[in-house]
Design a protein around this motif. Structure first.
Motif, short mmCIF file in Angstrom:
data_model
loop_
_atom_site.label_atom_id
_atom_site.label_comp_id
_atom_site.label_asym_id
_atom_site.label_seq_id
_atom_site.Cartn_x
_atom_site.Cartn_y
_atom_site.Cartn_z
N ILE A 331 0.76 -1.06 -0.16
CA ILE A 331 0.09 0.01 0.12
C ILE A 331 0.90 1.21 -0.14
N LYS A 332 0.73 2.23 -1.06
CA LYS A 332 1.48 3.47 -1.04
C LYS A 332 0.36 4.51 -1.07
N ALA A 333 0.76 5.47 -0.41
CA ALA A 333 -0.18 6.83 -0.49
C ALA A 333 0.18 7.81 -1.65
N GLY A 334 1.32 7.68 -2.48
CA GLY A 334 1.44 8.45 -3.36
C GLY A 334 0.74 8.09 -4.65
N ARG A 335 0.51 9.32 -5.42
CA ARG A 335 -0.22 9.39 -6.49
C ARG A 335 0.83 8.95 -8.16
N THR A 336 2.19 8.73 -7.84
CA THR A 336 2.67 8.60 -8.97
C THR A 336 3.48 7.33 -8.87
N ILE A 337 3.39 6.47 -9.97
CA ILE A 337 4.02 5.18 -9.73
C ILE A 337 5.63 5.39 -9.71
N ASN A 338 6.42 4.57 -8.80
CA ASN A 338 7.45 4.60 -8.41
C ASN A 338 8.17 3.42 -8.59
N SER A 339 9.54 3.18 -8.99
CA SER A 339 10.22 1.77 -8.99
C SER A 339 10.31 1.22 -7.62
N GLU A 340 10.49 2.15 -6.51
CA GLU A 340 10.73 1.66 -5.28
C GLU A 340 9.51 1.12 -4.64
N PHE A 341 7.99 1.30 -5.56
CA PHE A 341 6.89 0.52 -4.99
C PHE A 341 7.15 -0.92 -5.04
N PHE A 342 7.85 -1.33 -5.91
CA PHE A 342 7.91 -2.80 -6.26
C PHE A 342 8.95 -3.78 -5.43
N LYS A 343 9.88 -3.23 -4.60
CA LYS A 343 10.82 -3.77 -4.08
C LYS A 343 10.39 -5.01 -3.17
N SER A 344 9.49 -4.68 -2.36
CA SER A 344 8.97 -5.48 -1.23
C SER A 344 8.32 -6.75 -2.01
N LEU A 345 7.56 -6.49 -2.90
CA LEU A 345 6.63 -7.71 -3.75
C LEU A 345 7.71 -8.31 -4.46
N THR A 346 8.61 -7.74 -5.27
CA THR A 346 9.49 -8.38 -6.12
C THR A 346 10.42 -9.48 -5.12
N TYR A 347 10.74 -8.92 -4.10
CA TYR A 347 11.52 -9.67 -2.90
C TYR A 347 10.50 -11.15 -2.64
N TRP A 348 9.20 -10.60 -2.08
CA TRP A 348 8.32 -11.67 -1.72
C TRP A 348 8.20 -12.70 -2.86
N ASN A 349 8.00 -12.39 -4.02
CA ASN A 349 7.80 -13.27 -4.96
C ASN A 349 9.02 -14.12 -5.33
N LYS A 350 9.92 -13.66 -5.01
CA LYS A 350 11.37 -14.38 -5.42
C LYS A 350 11.41 -15.41 -4.43
N LEU A 351 11.06 -14.99 -3.11
CA LEU A 351 11.10 -15.95 -1.89
C LEU A 351 10.28 -17.05 -2.02
#
Length: 387
Positions: A331-351
């Motif tokens: 969950i992100k409060a920003g209104r602009t998509i940022n590459s930082e948004f994906f770090k946690s889910l990318t890590y989770w998916n890899k794991l």
């Protein structure tokens, strides 16, 4: 009257169970809803001293008068009634005979489990969901205004300014419910504790630090947390147990069922104050999580929401456990998509060796990425059937 999504489930439960209990925080619309759904049933508030005295002193006579069925409001005020209610329900197979409501889940559940188990269905009714408030709206409502106002019905039905309504709601809650559950002598300290807890919205619950700042021991803090949880003021989001060979944190995270109450406790009364406040991100996260909670409770389903965090700091805000599959949300409060948004889910998916997940944010641009992660607007998300 704003149509409540839970109405359909309550009617369905009343068609098969002998009794239905509708629980939830004070002022969430329980009484209005059950009186609308069951207009032929006699309505009785057990907050009324005369009615309560009759129910306590002569429970058989009280139930005999309403043997054809009734709505008993705030029924946790008369725990003596439950054993007699069991006897009445066992003598008849008529479904939906008694409709009970209560704003104290601990007292109500305690009495139901002792006397009415198997005879009664329970549904939690929380304040309005955004889908109920904006059923036909295509554009996304202003999340900052929603966070500030909260979603309690009186703020919308009666147009009471939130800065006037919430302080009085809090005062009434402390005076009535808190004293009812536990005889807390120093209410000023208890109110300070709630304000300190509001400043920890979206954070791990640390009993020791709260005890130090409040000036009481940790057992008292644990007891007070139980009071707030059972009266639907706070929700504890538990950590998910699946560890993928990682050491996980074990503390729950604390969220309030209504962001408007948090803003009031933190002294936030304008949108400008909210936009500049360091907890704005946590408040947006709280809004999204409570919307997910309402989707489950309105459908009469068990809560299946968790969060995931390992000891190295990797975290996923929400894990939806569907039994055979796990769906991670960030969950992100920003209104602009940022590459930082994906770090946690990318890590989770890899794991987890999965390719799934949603970035839930305040913007309107929506994307489906090749790695299985979708970017979705928060209001679109609460309307999606699969989430």
């Amino acid at each position: 009257m704003i149509e409540r999504i839970a109405a359909k489930k309550i009617l369905q439960l009343a068609s098969v169970f002998k009794s239905v209990a509708v629980t939830g925080p004070r002022q969430s619309g329980k009484t209005t809803l059950v009186k609308t759904l069951f207009p032929d049933k006699t309505y009785l508030s057990l907050e009324n001293p005369d009615t309560r005295r009759f129910a306590i002193e002569d429970p058989r006579g009280f139930l005999k008068r309403y043997e054809n069925g009734a709505i008993f409001d705030e029924v946790q005020r008369t725990p003596e009634l439950f054993s007699y209610l069991q006897e009445v329900l066992d003598q008849s197979s008529v479904p939906g005979r008694f409709i009970l409501t209560g704003s104290n889940n601990f007292l109500l559940q305690q009495n139901i489990s002792q006397s009415l188990a198997g005879r009664i269905a329970i549904l939690n009714l929380l304040p309005f969901s955004t889908v109920e408030l904006f059923p036909d709206q295509q554009t996304t409502p202003d999340e900052n205004e929603l966070i500030l106002k909260g979603l309690y019905p009186p703020i919308y039905d009666l147009n009471i300014p939130p800065e006037d309504w919430f302080p009085n709601y809090l005062r009434t809650y402390i005076d009535r419910d808190v004293r009812q559950i536990k005889n807390i002598t120093d209410l000023i300290v208890f109110e300070r504790f709630i304000r300190l807890l509001a400043g920890r919205t979206g954070q791990e619950l640390n009993f020791t630090s709260l005890a130090v700042e409040t000036g009481v021991d940790t057992k008292t803090i644990q007891s007070w947390i139980g009071i707030l949880e059972s009266s639907f003021i706070i929700y504890l989001l538990r950590p998910h147990y699946k560890n993928f060979n990682k050491t996980l944190v074990k503390r729950p995270k604390v969220y309030f069922y209504d962001t408007g109450l948090v803003c009031s406790l933190l002294g936030i009364i304008t949108t400008n104050q909210l936009l500049q406040h360091p907890l704005r991100g946590s408040l947006f996260e709280c809004l999204v999580i409570t919307e997910l909670l309402k989707k489950r409770t309105n459908a009469g389903k068990q809560i299946n929401l968790y969060y995931w965090r390992d000891k190295t700091g990797h975290e996923v805000d929400v894990i939806i456990d569907n039994g055979t599959s796990l769906l991670p949300l960030e969950i992100k409060a920003g209104r602009t998509i940022n590459s930082e948004f994906f770090k946690s889910l990318t890590y989770w998916n890899k794991l987890s060796e999965e390719q799934s997940g949603f970035i839930v944010y305040a913007g309107n641009q929506e994307e489906d990425r090749s790695n299985g992660i979708s970017v979705i607007n928060w209001f679109t998300m609460v309307k999606r059937a699969e989430i």
